[in-house]
Enzyme design. Structure first.
Site, PDB file in Angstrom:
ATOM      1  N   HIS A  87      -9.735   1.450   4.856  1.00 21.47           N
ATOM      2  CA  HIS A  87      -8.460   1.618   5.571  1.00 21.47           C
ATOM      3  C   HIS A  87      -8.684   2.600   6.720  1.00 21.47           C
ATOM      4  O   HIS A  87      -9.470   3.541   6.603  1.00 21.47           O
ATOM      5  CB  HIS A  87      -7.385   2.143   4.608  1.00 21.47           C
ATOM      6  CG  HIS A  87      -6.019   2.143   5.221  1.00 21.47           C
ATOM      7  ND1 HIS A  87      -5.608   3.126   6.083  1.00 21.47           N
ATOM      8  CD2 HIS A  87      -4.995   1.258   5.125  1.00 21.47           C
ATOM      9  CE1 HIS A  87      -4.371   2.843   6.489  1.00 21.47           C
ATOM     10  NE2 HIS A  87      -3.978   1.721   5.917  1.00 21.47           N
ATOM     11  N   GLY A 139       2.229   2.359  10.697  1.00 23.07           N
ATOM     12  CA  GLY A 139       3.232   3.404  10.489  1.00 23.07           C
ATOM     13  C   GLY A 139       3.962   3.817  11.755  1.00 23.07           C
ATOM     14  O   GLY A 139       4.677   4.819  11.765  1.00 23.07           O
ATOM     15  N   GLU A 192      -5.764  -4.657  10.831  1.00 23.28           N
ATOM     16  CA  GLU A 192      -4.694  -3.679  11.022  1.00 23.28           C
ATOM     17  C   GLU A 192      -4.953  -2.871  12.299  1.00 23.28           C
ATOM     18  O   GLU A 192      -5.723  -1.893  12.264  1.00 23.28           O
ATOM     19  CB  GLU A 192      -4.663  -2.706   9.838  1.00 23.28           C
ATOM     20  CG  GLU A 192      -4.300  -3.347   8.522  1.00 23.28           C
ATOM     21  CD  GLU A 192      -3.677  -2.334   7.575  1.00 23.28           C
ATOM     22  OE1 GLU A 192      -2.503  -2.476   7.264  1.00 23.28           O
ATOM     23  OE2 GLU A 192      -4.360  -1.370   7.194  1.00 23.28           O
ATOM     24  N   LYS A 204       0.114   4.285  -0.346  1.00 22.56           N
ATOM     25  CA  LYS A 204      -0.543   5.499   0.170  1.00 22.56           C
ATOM     26  C   LYS A 204      -0.297   6.672  -0.794  1.00 22.56           C
ATOM     27  O   LYS A 204      -0.199   6.452  -1.997  1.00 22.56           O
ATOM     28  CB  LYS A 204      -0.075   5.794   1.593  1.00 22.56           C
ATOM     29  CG  LYS A 204      -0.310   4.606   2.520  1.00 22.56           C
ATOM     30  CD  LYS A 204      -0.198   4.921   3.978  1.00 22.56           C
ATOM     31  CE  LYS A 204      -0.535   3.671   4.781  1.00 22.56           C
ATOM     32  NZ  LYS A 204      -0.424   3.848   6.211  1.00 22.56           N
ATOM     33  N   SER A 243       3.114  -2.019  10.512  1.00 23.04           N
ATOM     34  CA  SER A 243       4.570  -2.048  10.766  1.00 23.04           C
ATOM     35  C   SER A 243       5.233  -3.383  10.425  1.00 23.04           C
ATOM     36  O   SER A 243       6.204  -3.779  11.074  1.00 23.04           O
ATOM     37  CB  SER A 243       4.874  -1.649  12.209  1.00 23.04           C
ATOM     38  OG  SER A 243       4.555  -0.284  12.412  1.00 23.04           O
ATOM     39  N   GLU A 245      -7.119   5.041   7.715  1.00 25.72           N
ATOM     40  CA  GLU A 245      -6.921   6.463   7.370  1.00 25.72           C
ATOM     41  C   GLU A 245      -8.137   7.021   6.625  1.00 25.72           C
ATOM     42  O   GLU A 245      -8.461   8.202   6.754  1.00 25.72           O
ATOM     43  CB  GLU A 245      -5.631   6.614   6.541  1.00 25.72           C
ATOM     44  CG  GLU A 245      -4.403   6.458   7.423  1.00 25.72           C
ATOM     45  CD  GLU A 245      -3.197   5.829   6.741  1.00 25.72           C
ATOM     46  OE1 GLU A 245      -3.136   5.807   5.499  1.00 25.72           O
ATOM     47  OE2 GLU A 245      -2.309   5.347   7.471  1.00 25.72           O
ATOM     48  N   ASN A 266       0.866  -1.182   0.000  1.00 25.47           N
ATOM     49  CA  ASN A 266       0.000   0.000   0.000  1.00 25.47           C
ATOM     50  C   ASN A 266       0.905   1.235   0.000  1.00 25.47           C
ATOM     51  O   ASN A 266       1.497   1.569   1.024  1.00 25.47           O
ATOM     52  CB  ASN A 266      -0.893  -0.031   1.262  1.00 25.47           C
ATOM     53  CG  ASN A 266      -1.707   1.245   1.430  1.00 25.47           C
ATOM     54  OD1 ASN A 266      -1.796   2.072   0.526  1.00 25.47           O
ATOM     55  ND2 ASN A 266      -2.321   1.411   2.600  1.00 25.47           N
TER      56      ASN A 266
END
Ligand code: PGA
Length: 283
Positions: free
Chosen positions: A94, A172, A166, A12, A212, A96, A10
């Site tokens: 996701h 991250g 996730e 991003k 991560s 985000e 991904n």
């Protein structure tokens, strides 16, 4: 049931079109995967060129987001009808998208169904935040997200999707979940899918971990049962690191296949006969 392992990059909102072409060339050089499915999810502007670069290779293209309508006055959005033919997968829900753009489980469910309608496999993301994690609410939160995010799909569609667990605090942050805990949550998700859609579906659906994942920690996950792959963002921007992740998964998968071939091999009757002591020898 044997589920094919999958590793998803991904990217991003990173990499320009020329940069993405270079990264894909490096992916193709470094990745050695026959058993493992590899999917690259670039940002929208890179999708067209990525699809061209990867045509005829084993690497597949996915999108990071999609709208649930086929056409209409949705400035800045892209529809599954526009994406189809260029991507085989699409990330939906996701964390985000959920936190920065207010996507609810209801919206995620519509997006997942829209993907399926157009022959695109949704990668449905779920995961708890740090507070929920600390308060011991992970199981409950994730179960709620899974049930609501899959609500617009029927059983045979659920069997074909990918669910990505996730934990938000791991994304991250460099704070990867422990393989044992990740495997437990994934087991919980599979049990829930069994309750909602039946055993066959729960055995077929691929459930992966993200947060991560790196070339340094991926092997720790491979000893756990039931984790069908990884969603990788930060490490996917470094082609050497990403290739190491994929190649590590591949090696483990390939050795499992060889092992099961050896253990499942049918006994060779003639050879068995030869091994038996003859009557004469018995005397
Ligand atoms: P990360 O992100 O690999 O950088 O932790 C994972 C994701 O956001 O899908």
């Amino acid at each position: 049931m044997k589920r094919q392992k999958i590793v998803i990059a991904n990217w991003k909102m990173n990499l320009t079109v020329p940069e993405s072409t270079i990264v894909l060339e490096k992916y193709l050089k470094e990745i050695k995967a026959e058993q493992t499915e590899v999917v690259v999810c670039p940002s929208m502007i890179d999708i067209y060129s990525a699809e061209k670069s990867l045509a005829g290779t084993d690497l597949k293209v996915g999108a990071q987001n999609v709208h649930f309508e086929d056409t209409g006055a949705y400035t800045g959005e892209i529809s599954p009808d526009q994406l189809k033919g260029f991507v085989q997968y699409c990330i939906v829900g996701h964390s985000e998208r959920r936190s920065h753009f207010g996507e609810t489980d209801k919206v995620v469910a519509k997006k997942a169904a829209a993907c399926v309608r157009h022959g695109i496999t949704p990668i449905v993301c779920v995961g708890e935040n740090l507070h929920e994690h600390m308060d011991g609410l992970t199981k409950l939160v994730v179960a709620g997200q899974v049930e609501a995010s899959l609500a617009d799909l029927v059983a045979k569609e659920v069997a074909e999707i990918v669910i990505a667990y996730e934990p938000i605090w791991a994304i991250g942050s460099g704070h990867v979940d422990t393989p044992k805990d990740a495997a437990q949550i994934i087991k919980n998700i599979r049990n829930l899918v069994k309750v909602l859609y039946g055993e066959k579906v729960s055995e077929a659906v691929r459930i992966i971990y993200g947060g991560s994942v790196s070339e340094k920690n991926v092997s720790g996950f491979l000893t756990e049962e039931g984790i069908d792959g990884y969603l990788v963002a930060t490490a996917s921007l470094d082609p050497v690191a990403f290739a190491k992740i994929v190649n590590t998964v591949e090696k483990k998968t390939a050795s499992r296949v060889i092992h099961s071939r050896i253990t499942k091999r049918k006994p060779n009757k003639k050879a068995e006969e030869k091994k038996k002591p003859s009557r004469k020898a018995k005397k």
